[in-house]
Write an enzyme that holds these catalytic residues in place. Structure first.
Site, PDB file in Angstrom:
ATOM      1  CE  LYS A 138      65.315  33.204  75.662  1.00 15.94           C
ATOM      2  NZ  LYS A 138      64.329  34.314  75.608  1.00 15.94           N
ATOM      3  CE1 TYR A 223      64.453  30.913  70.871  1.00 14.37           C
ATOM      4  CE2 TYR A 223      64.575  33.134  71.763  1.00 14.37           C
ATOM      5  CZ  TYR A 223      64.010  31.880  71.756  1.00 14.37           C
ATOM      6  OH  TYR A 223      62.994  31.577  72.628  1.00 14.37           O
TER       7      TYR A 223
HETATM    8  P1  NAD Z   1      56.372  38.249  81.571  1.00 14.00           P
HETATM    9  O1  NAD Z   1      56.715  39.615  82.062  1.00 14.00           O
HETATM   10  O2  NAD Z   1      55.221  38.098  80.649  1.00 14.00           O
HETATM   11  O3  NAD Z   1      56.120  37.273  82.817  1.00 14.00           O
HETATM   12  C1  NAD Z   1      56.992  37.222  83.908  1.00 14.00           C
HETATM   13  C2  NAD Z   1      56.255  36.692  85.101  1.00 14.00           C
HETATM   14  O4  NAD Z   1      57.143  36.696  86.230  1.00 14.00           O
HETATM   15  C3  NAD Z   1      55.045  37.557  85.488  1.00 14.00           C
HETATM   16  O5  NAD Z   1      53.954  36.727  85.797  1.00 14.00           O
HETATM   17  C4  NAD Z   1      55.509  38.289  86.727  1.00 14.00           C
HETATM   18  O6  NAD Z   1      54.461  38.579  87.622  1.00 14.00           O
HETATM   19  C5  NAD Z   1      56.463  37.278  87.344  1.00 14.00           C
HETATM   20  N1  NAD Z   1      57.441  37.861  88.251  1.00 14.00           N
HETATM   21  C6  NAD Z   1      57.833  37.281  89.402  1.00 14.00           C
HETATM   22  N2  NAD Z   1      58.698  38.068  90.061  1.00 14.00           N
HETATM   23  C7  NAD Z   1      58.859  39.174  89.303  1.00 14.00           C
HETATM   24  C8  NAD Z   1      59.634  40.351  89.473  1.00 14.00           C
HETATM   25  N3  NAD Z   1      60.426  40.537  90.534  1.00 14.00           N
HETATM   26  N4  NAD Z   1      59.566  41.280  88.499  1.00 14.00           N
HETATM   27  C9  NAD Z   1      58.800  41.102  87.393  1.00 14.00           C
HETATM   28  N5  NAD Z   1      58.030  40.001  87.208  1.00 14.00           N
HETATM   29  C10 NAD Z   1      58.070  39.040  88.143  1.00 14.00           C
HETATM   30  O7  NAD Z   1      57.708  37.654  80.919  1.00 14.00           O
HETATM   31  P2  NAD Z   1      57.799  36.404  79.948  1.00 14.00           P
HETATM   32  O8  NAD Z   1      57.766  36.878  78.547  1.00 14.00           O
HETATM   33  O9  NAD Z   1      56.812  35.389  80.372  1.00 14.00           O
HETATM   34  O10 NAD Z   1      59.300  35.904  80.240  1.00 14.00           O
HETATM   35  C11 NAD Z   1      59.619  35.096  81.350  1.00 14.00           C
HETATM   36  C12 NAD Z   1      60.842  34.223  81.014  1.00 14.00           C
HETATM   37  O11 NAD Z   1      60.528  33.414  79.893  1.00 14.00           O
HETATM   38  C13 NAD Z   1      62.098  34.995  80.615  1.00 14.00           C
HETATM   39  O12 NAD Z   1      63.247  34.351  81.110  1.00 14.00           O
HETATM   40  C14 NAD Z   1      62.098  34.952  79.115  1.00 14.00           C
HETATM   41  O13 NAD Z   1      63.399  35.032  78.528  1.00 14.00           O
HETATM   42  C15 NAD Z   1      61.481  33.593  78.859  1.00 14.00           C
HETATM   43  N6  NAD Z   1      60.773  33.511  77.568  1.00 14.00           N
HETATM   44  C16 NAD Z   1      61.057  32.477  76.754  1.00 14.00           C
HETATM   45  C17 NAD Z   1      60.419  32.360  75.541  1.00 14.00           C
HETATM   46  C18 NAD Z   1      60.689  31.187  74.640  1.00 14.00           C
HETATM   47  O14 NAD Z   1      60.233  31.190  73.517  1.00 14.00           O
HETATM   48  N7  NAD Z   1      61.393  30.174  75.119  1.00 14.00           N
HETATM   49  C19 NAD Z   1      59.492  33.331  75.154  1.00 14.00           C
HETATM   50  C20 NAD Z   1      59.207  34.378  76.021  1.00 14.00           C
HETATM   51  C21 NAD Z   1      59.863  34.459  77.239  1.00 14.00           C
END
Ligand code: NAD
Length: 375
Positions: A138, A223
């Site tokens: 999401k 949320y």
């Molecule tokens: P994060 O920054 O920790 O991880 C993102 C990942 O994407 C990294 O490994 C990064 O290297 C990669 N990536 C690939 N292409 C990229 C680019 N062009 N720029 C930046 N990073 C790039 O982020 P996250 O917290 O893991 O969030 C990722 C997704 O998960 C988002 O859509 C976020 O809304 C969602 N999320 C959901 C929940 C949940 O509880 N459902 C919790 C956290 C995050």
């Protein structure tokens, strides 16, 4: 266990390890309920090996119906680490350029897209074209048009599209929904959803409109919005919203810091919600009907979710949300099971239609009406 807000603010390597080690203390709700699983296992590759991807991978260790078997990442060193850690064979490892080749890989059933929001659209469409089921974090996209295109692409490719709405499988949340459906709250009149945390690093992608598609509303406010819909059990017909920005340097144009929004439902019930990247300890739901109430705090963090109703404490089993989600998604994909609250692409599209209306209402100061045929 720390909340998601703390996690995002403080996450460093050591904090991450601590968080992950505590995951295993939670029971797997499905495993407790079921006999040992003998059926088909959903073989999943994770795309985007960041904070949340890591959390999902750790939680999947306890899954009975789903298994992590592949990775897609732009960082070769991360791929190596994950191969060792999760016993992933080289032929199931891809990067962002070559992952279309997964089409020829019979050992992967689904790809879970866990990258920054603005990348979901293209990545999910490529997954669909490769003939694999798509699970997408999401918000599923950064606007309704993109979400619609993703739904259409998955339909055309005859693959499932599911969105990572982990709360839709959380037992205490499901109990409140059960009570509402059974009429135990009487006529539902009001919902309040408050979701927010102080966003830390000003350089993170979450504060970059090009990658995030917006600000707090896209990330954490969703949320409160999604909760309003599943708690009240209706789709809104009007929306009003107000934006507050105290730090325009950190929260640039198009990146919302704090939005209050109100929703009106066909029954006459109303919701009052708060979404913020600059207020801590916001993780609270309140539902009020003419015969009773539910209040939950924390309401959407990683858990344990806590709450009570007019009948007493909620005491359903505590689960690891991502373990439960992935087992249940496997059942949706292979056994055609219907979740209590949908997690399909149409569900994600609804949230994006409403988020667009919230942004429009905040910008214009006008009440935005959503005709019933929007749904
Ligand atoms: P994060 O920054 O920790 O991880 C993102 C990942 O994407 C990294 O490994 C990064 O290297 C990669 N990536 C690939 N292409 C990229 C680019 N062009 N720029 C930046 N990073 C790039 O982020 P996250 O917290 O893991 O969030 C990722 C997704 O998960 C988002 O859509 C976020 O809304 C969602 N999320 C959901 C929940 C949940 O509880 N459902 C919790 C956290 C995050």
């Amino acid at each position: 266990m720390n909340t998601r807000r703390d996690f995002l603010q403080k996450m460093g390597a050591s904090a991450l390890m601590l968080q992950l080690s505590s995951l295993s203390t939670f029971a797997n709700y499905s495993e407790k309920k079921d006999q040992p699983y003998q059926g088909r296992v959903l073989r999943v590759a994770i795309m985007g090996l960041g904070g949340y991807g890591t959390r999902v991978a750790e939680a999947m260790k306890a899954c009975s119906k789903a298994k992590l078997v592949g990775v897609i990442s732009g960082t070769p060193s991360k791929i190596k680490d994950w191969q060792l850690k999760y016993d992933i064979p080289a032929q199931n490892c891809y990067n962002y350029e070559n992952f279309d080749e997964v089409k020829n890989n019979p050992d992967i059933d689904a790809i879970y897209v866990i990258t920054p929001n603005a990348l979901h659209h293209d990545q999910v469409i490529r997954v669909a074209k490769a003939g694999k089921h798509a699970i997408c974090e999401k918000p599923m996209a950064v606007n309704a048009k993109q979400a619609q295109e993703m739904v259409a692409a998955c339909k055309k490719a005859n693959v499932k599209l599911l969105v990572g709405y982990r709360m839709h499988f959380e037992p205490r949340t499901l109990e409140v929904i059960r009570m509402r459906k059974a009429g135990e709250f009487g006529k539902v009149m009001f919902f309040q959803g408050q979701c927010g945390f102080k966003a830390g690093d000003p350089n993170q992608w979450r504060l970059n409109k090009a990658l995030a598609g917006g600000g707090a509303m896209m990330d954490i406010g969703i949320y409160a919005l999604n909760g309003a819909r599943y708690m009240v059990g209706e789709e809104p017909v009007w929306i009003t919203a107000q934006e507050t920005k105290t730090d325009p340097v950190k929260f640039k144009e198009g990146v919302d810091e704090t939005i209050q929004f109100q929703l009106g439902f066909p029954s006459g019930a109303i919701a009052s919600c708060l979404s913020s990247y600059n207020i801590n300890h916001l993780d609270r739901f309140f539902l009020s009907g003419d015969k009773g109430f539910a209040e939950m705090q924390p309401s959407t963090g990683y858990g344990p979710i806590k709450g009570r109703t007019h009948q007493g404490e909620l005491n359903q089993p505590i689960t690891t949300h991502q373990t439960e989600q992935m087992d249940q998604m496997a059942a949706i994909i292979f056994e055609n099971k219907q979740p209590v609250v949908s997690v399909d692409g149409e569900e994600g599209l609804k949230d994006l239609k409403i988020i667009e209306a919230i942004y429009q209402a905040a910008k214009t100061g006008q009440k935005v009406k959503l005709p019933a045929n929007v749904w």
